[in-house]
Design a protein around this motif. Structure first.
Motif, short mmCIF file in Angstrom:
data_model
loop_
_atom_site.label_atom_id
_atom_site.label_comp_id
_atom_site.label_asym_id
_atom_site.label_seq_id
_atom_site.Cartn_x
_atom_site.Cartn_y
_atom_site.Cartn_z
N ILE A 462 0.85 -1.19 0.00
CA ILE A 462 0.00 0.00 0.00
C ILE A 462 0.88 1.24 0.00
N TYR A 463 0.40 2.30 -0.61
CA TYR A 463 1.13 3.56 -0.63
C TYR A 463 0.13 4.70 -0.49
N LYS A 464 0.65 5.87 -0.20
CA LYS A 464 -0.20 7.05 -0.03
C LYS A 464 -0.56 7.63 -1.39
N MET A 465 -1.83 7.99 -1.51
CA MET A 465 -2.31 8.59 -2.76
C MET A 465 -2.11 10.10 -2.71
N ASP A 466 -0.89 10.53 -2.97
CA ASP A 466 -0.61 11.97 -2.98
C ASP A 466 0.34 12.27 -4.13
N ASP A 467 0.86 13.47 -4.15
CA ASP A 467 1.73 13.86 -5.26
C ASP A 467 3.03 13.09 -5.27
N ASP A 468 3.43 12.58 -4.13
CA ASP A 468 4.70 11.85 -4.04
C ASP A 468 4.51 10.34 -4.08
N LYS A 469 3.41 9.90 -4.67
CA LYS A 469 3.18 8.45 -4.70
C LYS A 469 4.26 7.78 -5.56
N PRO A 470 4.57 6.53 -5.25
CA PRO A 470 5.63 5.83 -5.99
C PRO A 470 5.25 5.63 -7.46
N ILE A 471 6.27 5.38 -8.24
CA ILE A 471 6.09 5.03 -9.65
C ILE A 471 6.86 3.73 -9.90
N ILE A 472 6.17 2.75 -10.45
CA ILE A 472 6.83 1.49 -10.80
C ILE A 472 6.65 1.26 -12.29
N ASN A 473 7.75 1.07 -12.96
CA ASN A 473 7.73 0.77 -14.39
C ASN A 473 8.26 -0.65 -14.60
N ILE A 474 7.47 -1.48 -15.23
CA ILE A 474 7.87 -2.87 -15.47
C ILE A 474 7.74 -3.18 -16.96
N THR A 475 8.81 -3.70 -17.52
CA THR A 475 8.81 -4.08 -18.94
C THR A 475 8.93 -5.59 -19.04
N GLY A 476 7.86 -6.26 -19.45
CA GLY A 476 7.94 -7.70 -19.66
C GLY A 476 7.13 -8.48 -18.64
N SER A 477 6.95 -9.75 -18.94
CA SER A 477 6.19 -10.65 -18.07
C SER A 477 7.05 -11.07 -16.88
N ILE A 478 6.35 -11.49 -15.80
CA ILE A 478 7.02 -11.80 -14.53
C ILE A 478 6.82 -13.26 -14.17
N ALA A 479 7.88 -13.85 -13.63
CA ALA A 479 7.80 -15.15 -12.97
C ALA A 479 8.26 -14.96 -11.54
N TYR A 480 7.52 -15.56 -10.61
CA TYR A 480 7.80 -15.32 -9.18
C TYR A 480 8.04 -16.65 -8.48
N VAL A 481 9.16 -16.74 -7.77
CA VAL A 481 9.45 -17.91 -6.94
C VAL A 481 9.50 -17.41 -5.50
N GLY A 482 8.47 -17.74 -4.73
CA GLY A 482 8.34 -17.21 -3.38
C GLY A 482 9.22 -17.92 -2.38
N GLN A 483 9.44 -17.21 -1.26
CA GLN A 483 10.21 -17.80 -0.17
C GLN A 483 9.48 -19.00 0.41
N LYS A 484 8.15 -18.91 0.42
CA LYS A 484 7.32 -20.03 0.84
C LYS A 484 6.57 -20.51 -0.39
N PRO A 485 7.07 -21.52 -1.10
CA PRO A 485 6.50 -21.90 -2.39
C PRO A 485 5.02 -22.29 -2.28
N TRP A 486 4.25 -21.86 -3.28
CA TRP A 486 2.84 -22.23 -3.35
C TRP A 486 2.72 -23.45 -4.24
N ILE A 487 2.21 -24.54 -3.66
CA ILE A 487 2.06 -25.80 -4.40
C ILE A 487 0.58 -26.17 -4.40
N GLN A 488 0.07 -26.52 -5.59
CA GLN A 488 -1.33 -26.89 -5.72
C GLN A 488 -1.53 -28.38 -5.41
N ASN A 489 -2.75 -28.70 -5.01
CA ASN A 489 -3.14 -30.10 -4.83
C ASN A 489 -3.47 -30.67 -6.21
N ALA A 490 -2.40 -30.93 -6.98
CA ALA A 490 -2.52 -31.39 -8.36
C ALA A 490 -1.28 -32.22 -8.68
#
Length: 1261
Positions: A462-490
């Motif tokens: 979460i961030y504050k909705m004001d003039d100094d709010k953050p800016i994130i620029n992302i180019t490309g698709s993301i793959a995420y490997v979490g510290q606590k891996p999410w595994i499906q019952n599959a």
């Protein structure tokens, strides 16, 4: 609206028009539900299979229906959910209303026909053509009524289920747009309760909405007719109806208040229960069963108190539902005769017929009203959730504007809570820029904000909705490997593909570079092996590598890697680093969080974080000149060099990943056995065993109660019979001109009998409700007790959590609320059938026995066919419901991963498919019920025809004829309602049957054979004597004839390759695994004879994965409250937690579900502090410092060694530095003891297995 359309992914255009329940069956077969008969016939002869059900057509599928609803939702954003459902489903409600109008008018026609028949009987010169016409009209009206009523029931149920499935998908859709990390308004348990309880109420919405329109209309028509017949006397009835409306309104408001408390208390119970069974292994090894049992029992008592309050108002509604029509009838007739009119049969019995129909409606009105009020309350709860804060994604810029870099964060100030102030910033002034194709490391101490930085990139913070709010620029698709891996019952493959199409080369590449090749060779079904919930049958390293394989397969351009290498051994870690991260993924943007500084030299750029800020950045050479980095590196190098000789310095090696789960040993050694780990939900066959009914009565086990209830029922039935005879006598006096009693006597007796009926109906309801709540309370407590003491390996690792929670929510809710209503309805209807038929025979002729016998014989045959099919379909429906909750809760745990891989649509379709599997069974179940109603009604025409013919041809008494016709007209309705209530009762008894199964679960061996002297153990000696153990009966041994001794206060390091059986030793000491042969002694006492709670509470266990439960920090550190605050604070300081305590709310700092408001390192430190506070003589450690930075780990290791110096400690070795202080090393391979001696002794023996493992680590380094 009808002209609007949407385009699906397959380019198929769907028009917004009603296409629900379209089948290829011809219309005339649909009219009589012929399509259901083959299924019913199959169910009668054999067991039904879900695969035999016809699949839903495209336009019937929940996913398509939800897309249509979402379209409507998007163009009507200002509408609340109640109005939105009414608007969107208006045409369905309208169609249901029109069919219900046909039902209404065909019902009201019967009393009018009764009037003409009585009039015909009173005539001296009879026209038999007119008699034939009357009989034909009655049959025609009954057929129209049957067909319209059956289709109305069918449509209302299907439309209701459609609403339920659409709103369920809308809740899932909302879940995929929120962060459970930053949005703590709802826990996983509370959200799951929306699906399991609140959404289920929507099934009755169409029926209740139509009832609220039809019943007032029916009331108006009935009163208008009565006014036409008896004039101003009807005003008494109108006044009573107005008073009953006010009463219903008041009681309805009270029920809403009571239901609010019920839902809130239910949420609290489900939340704690869900958490308890998620943490069941932790609970068992720490002997905290009774602690969590008491928490659940206490919350259950609060829930039951609120349920009792609600059911008190239900009983009042029952009383008024019976009293109102009786008062209307009595006072209306009383006023009519007091005004000097004659109560003749041609007026009386049509009015009685109308009022009997009206009575059923008046009894239904408060139920429908209360259902709607409760549904509205549930919709408000759902809407509150749908209106909750979503992910804050408006800071993301168009990636085309920053095409020269992969991602950027500018002026990044982020919080985890919306209401936080500036002092509670988690990330402060973050400014980073990562160029395309670079390999970037993020390092820092525990709580420095490394994982939070990754989460901010994923939009979770979460961030504050004001003039100094953050800016994130992302180019490309993301793959995420979490510290606590999410595994499906599959399956393993499904986990890796994650909804993407199969590409063989890419898939083989993902397997190879995530080091899963050997694992797939071990698994009996290879990549088709089913993984248990939360990856329960996988090691931590395997879960991390499957998560990595998923990322590789995604072909993403940006890889966010949250410390995945801490869960794997060093050899695998180095392969993944060099061959995967640096070679395979070269050219991709890689951001790696790590505590292992030796990895940093392989990266292009490094960010050093401290207290939520980037305090330094640069390449490896630049970072080496940074003072903070140098201090961390010195500590790291000192830790590595400690207790190693000069030739082997700078080595910190992993020497064995966490054991492969015992299930994998089973799989490897039994490759011909095709059984999977997870058990298939047991499905009972045939009729419900009489033992189930007996057991339910035993739960009541109150002979006085049973006797009093029987007496109440008899008085209630007798009052009904006498009242019917009395009104017959009252009207006969005008025909026979006899004058046995005065008008005032007839009136007061009739009024008294009506009050007696109502009063005893109320007493019956109160007794049934109170006793049912007690039974529900007992069965719940028995279930919880059996479940929490059920064996970990034989039960919890084989049964999905969703299946358990389905019984503790939906099935328990049936026992709390529904079953007592079914019992009351069944007892009412069966009593009415018996009394009405006996009375009809008494006042007419014994010849009526013959058509009644034929009718009941047909009913019996039909009932057997129907009940068998209904029972099978109900069991299938209950079984198909469990995967819905399991998949929903599973998805809630992996929201970050799902969004990172942009697989929200895939999850929605999978969830929709599980809803549809359940929906198609509901379709057949509802069709079977409607078919049964039709056939039963058509069979009742035998009795109707005979009764009418007898009255017309043989009866000269219009009063008796009126009574017979009134009963005959309601016969099929009463029988249908009786079988319906029996069916509902059976369905709810299936819920009881399912709950009863969980009271028969074989528990762990809790018996105490040997009484140990306190304190025990006081020395800490451990001795294995020819000890063997397997995972479950008939499976291979995982420890074989193990024999060794550990002296008091000795420190033992347990070493072995993956799957060697290291964890099995600790599980055996805790008796999570029970031995097959041999024994284990602690202080010369055979632990198999020690009471289990005593054993586990006397041993401290520190797990690799930190376990935190909802509550305060104080409750997590000392759940049993055995330590003073001073002792707790001392350990907090020693475990480097003082800063956390000071920055938060002290020991009373609340911890969210799963410890989501703590970092992984902070959670691990709390677990270590908890272990220290337990003060046991024996300590079992399974690498408890994997997620802690070097400096903190060094302090913790020193603390552990200092505080546990007088304890016997067994440490499962994952890294050399964690066992270099040990007195002895135990080397195990394939479940057998290979070596046992000091480190120097084993290293000096170059032929030893320990030396071989050690040398492999050095050479790989």
């Amino acid at each position: 609206m009808d002209s609007a359309s949407i385009t699906l992914d397959n380019q198929q255009t769907i028009t917004f028009q009603e296409k629900l329940i379209k089948r290829t069956t011809p219309w005339f077969k649909k009219l009589f539900f012929v399509q259901i008969y083959p299924i019913m016939e199959k169910a009668y002869k054999a067991e039904l299979d879900e695969k035999e059900m016809t699949e839903l057509e495209t336009t019937e599928q929940s996913y398509v229906r939800h897309q249509q609803f979402s379209y409507h939702l998007n163009i009507n954003r200002q509408c609340n959910l109640v109005n939105l459902i009414l608007q969107y489903y208006f045409k369905y409600f309208l169609k249901g209303f029109l069919i219900q109008l046909i039902v209404l008018f065909s019902q009201l026609a019967m009393p009018f026909l009764t009037k003409y028949i009585i009039g015909y009987i009173s005539e001296k010169n009879k026209d038999y053509y007119q008699a034939f016409l009357l009989i034909s009209l009655v049959i025609l009206v009954r057929i129209v009524n049957l067909l319209s009523m059956s289709h109305s029931r069918f449509m209302m149920k299907i439309y209701g289920y459609d609403i339920m499935s659409v709103i369920s998908l809308e809740i899932m859709s909302k879940c995929l747009k929120i962060s459970l990390l930053s949005n703590t308004e709802k826990s996983i348990g509370e959200i799951a309760n929306l699906i399991q309880v609140d959404v289920q109420r929507l099934i009755q919405v169409p029926n209740n909405v139509v009832n609220m329109i039809i019943i007032p209309l029916q009331l108006s028509i009935t009163l208008a007719y009565i006014y036409e017949e008896i004039g101003i006397s009807v005003l008494v009835g109108i006044i009573i109806i107005i008073l009953s409306i006010f009463q219903n309104s008041y009681v309805g408001r009270q029920i809403v208040k009571a239901q609010t408390k019920v839902l809130k208390s239910k949420d609290n119970r489900v939340k704690v229960t869900t958490e308890a069974f998620q943490l069941i292994k932790f609970i068992k090894i720490n002997a905290l069963e009774q602690y969590f049992l008491n928490k659940i029992y206490k919350l259950r008592e609060i829930e039951l108190e609120s349920i009792k309050d609600r059911l008190q108002y239900f009983s009042i509604n029952v009383f008024m539902g019976w009293l109102s029509p009786q008062m209307i009838l009595s006072l209306t007739f009383g006023l009519y005769v007091l005004l000097g009119n004659e109560l003749v049969p041609s007026k009386t019995f049509p009015i009685i017929g109308l009022l009997s129909i009206l009575a059923a409606s008046l009894q239904l009105l408060p139920i429908s009203l209360n259902d709607l009020l409760e549904t509205k309350l549930s919709l408000i709860r759902i809407q509150d959730f749908l209106n909750s804060d979503e992910l804050m994604n408006d800071l993301y810029c168009d990636y085309k504007k920053v095409a020269n870099s992969s991602l950027e964060i500018e002026q990044g100030n982020f919080y985890w809570r919306k209401e936080c102030n500036q002092e509670q910033l988690i990330l402060k002034n973050i400014n980073i820029k990562v160029e395309k194709g670079k390999f970037v490391a993020i390092i820092g101490d525990v709580g420095s904000g490394k994982s939070s930085l990754i989460q901010s990139l994923l939009g979770e913070m979460i961030y504050k909705m004001d003039d100094d709010k953050p800016i994130i620029n992302i180019t490309g698709s993301i793959a995420y490997v979490g510290q606590k891996p999410w595994i499906q019952n599959a399956t393993v493959q499904d986990n890796i593909l994650f909804g993407k199409p199969f590409e063989e080369n890419l898939y083989e590449q993902a397997i190879k570079y995530s080091c899963l090749t050997l694992d797939l060779e071990i698994l009996v079904h290879g990549d088709q092996t089913m993984i248990g919930e939360k990856g329960i049958n996988l090691s931590g390293g395997q879960k991390a590598r499957i998560s990595l394989a998923r990322a590789i397969y995604s072909k993403a351009e940006i890889f966010l890697l949250d410390d995945p290498l801490s869960a794997v051994d060093d050899q695998v870690g180095n392969f993944i680093l060099k061959d995967c991260f640096m070679n395979l993924l070269k050219g991709k943007t890689r951001i790696l969080i790590t505590h292992a500084l030796n990895y940093c030299k392989h990266t292009d750029y490094i960010y050093l974080m401290q207290k939520g800020e980037v305090i330094e950045e640069g390449d490896y050479l630049k970072m080496q000149n940074n003072i903070v980095y140098q201090e961390i590196e010195k500590k790291f190098e000192f830790d590595v060099q400690k207790q190693e000789n000069q030739e082997q310095k700078n080595i910190v090696q992993m020497i064995g990943e966490k054991d492969i789960d015992h299930n994998q040993v089973q799989i490897r050694d039994k490759k011909k056995n095709k059984s999977d780990l997870m058990t298939v939900e047991e499905r009972k066959k045939g009729e419900i065993d009489s033992e189930v009914y007996v057991k339910y009565l035993q739960y009541k086990k109150n002979l006085v109660y049973q006797t009093v209830l029987l007496i109440v029922m008899i008085i209630w039935i007798l009052s009904q019979i006498i009242a019917n005879l009395w009104v017959t006598e009252w009207t006969s006096r005008y025909v026979s001109l006899s004058d046995h009693y005065s008008e005032i006597t007839y009136f007061w007796v009739f009024l008294f009998l009506g009050v007696v009926q109502s009063l005893f109906a109320y007493i019956r309801a109160v007794m049934i409700v109170s006793q049912s709540v007690k039974s529900s309370s007992q069965i719940h407590n028995d279930m919880i007790h059996c479940l929490i003491f059920a064996p970990q390996c034989q039960f919890f690792e084989r049964v999905p959590l969703g299946r358990i929670m389905n019984r503790l929510t939906k099935d328990i809710n049936s026992l709390d609320v529904e079953i007592h209503i079914n019992i009351a309805q069944f007892s009412t209807k069966i009593s009415q059938i018996l009394s009405n038929n006996l009375l009809s025979i008494y006042v007419s002729t014994y010849l009526l026995i013959f058509p009644l016998t034929i009718f009941f014989y047909i009913c019996l045959k039909i009932q057997r066919l129907y009940m068998k099919a209904s029972r099978e379909l109900q069991r299938l429906e209950l079984i198909s419901r469990s995967p819905i909750l399991s998949y929903f809760t599973q998805s809630l745990m992996g929201l970050t991963t799902i969004r990172a891989f942009c697989q929200t649509d895939f999850v929605m379709k999978e969830f929709s498919q599980k809803l549809d599997n359940n929906k198609q069974i509901v379709y057949y179940s509802t069709a079977a019920s409607s078919w049964f109603l039709q056939v039963l009604g058509l069979a009742s025409l035998i009795v109707n025809t005979f009764a009418i013919a007898y009255c017309i041809l043989f009866t000269s008494n219009p009063s008796f004829a009126g009574l017979i016709l009134t009963f005959a007209a309601s016969l099929d309705r009463n029988v249908q309602q009786t079988v319906d209530s029996l069916s509902f009762l059976e369905n709810n008894m299936i819920s009881f049957e399912r709950c009863l199964e969980y009271t028969k679960i074989e528990s762990e061996n809790l018996a105490e054979i040997t009484t140990v002297k306190q304190p025990w153990p006081n020395q800490g000696k451990i001795k294995f004597i020819d000890y063997s153990v397997n995972y479950r009966n008939n499976l291979p041994l995982i420890l074989k004839n193990l024999s060794f001794s550990v002296n008091s206060k000795e420190k033992i390091g347990i070493v072995g390759r993956t799957g060697a059986g290291k964890s099995s030793i600790t599980l055996s000491i805790l008796r999570i695994l029970e031995g097959v042969s041999g024994l284990i002694e602690i202080d010369d006492v055979d632990i198999s004879k020690v009471q289990l709670q005593k054993l586990r509470s006397s041993i401290t266990t520190m797990l690799q994965d930190p376990v935190i439960f909802t509550g305060t920090i104080r409750q997590n550190l000392d759940p049993l409250e055995t330590c003073s605050d001073e002792e707790v604070m001392k350990v907090i300081e020693e475990c480097c937690l003082l800063q956390l305590i000071n920055e938060r709310n002290g020991l009373d700092t609340p911890i969210n579900e799963g410890g989501d408001n703590l970092s992984a390192g902070e959670k691990q430190l709390i677990c270590i502090a908890r272990a220290i506070l337990k003060k046991s003589q024996i300590v079992l450690i399974d690498e408890a410092t994997a997620n802690i930075d070097i400096e903190t780990e060094q302090k913790i290791q020193q603390t552990i060694q200092r505080l546990f110096k007088d304890c016997t400690v067994l440490t499962i070795a994952h890294r050399i530095n964690t066992i270099l202080h040990c007195d002895k090393i135990l080397v195990i391979s394939k479940g057998e003891l290979k070596e046992f001696g000091s480190i120097n002794e084993l290293l000096n023996n170059q032929s030893s297995l320990f030396y071989e493992i050690y040398q492999e680590a050095i050479n790989h380094k």
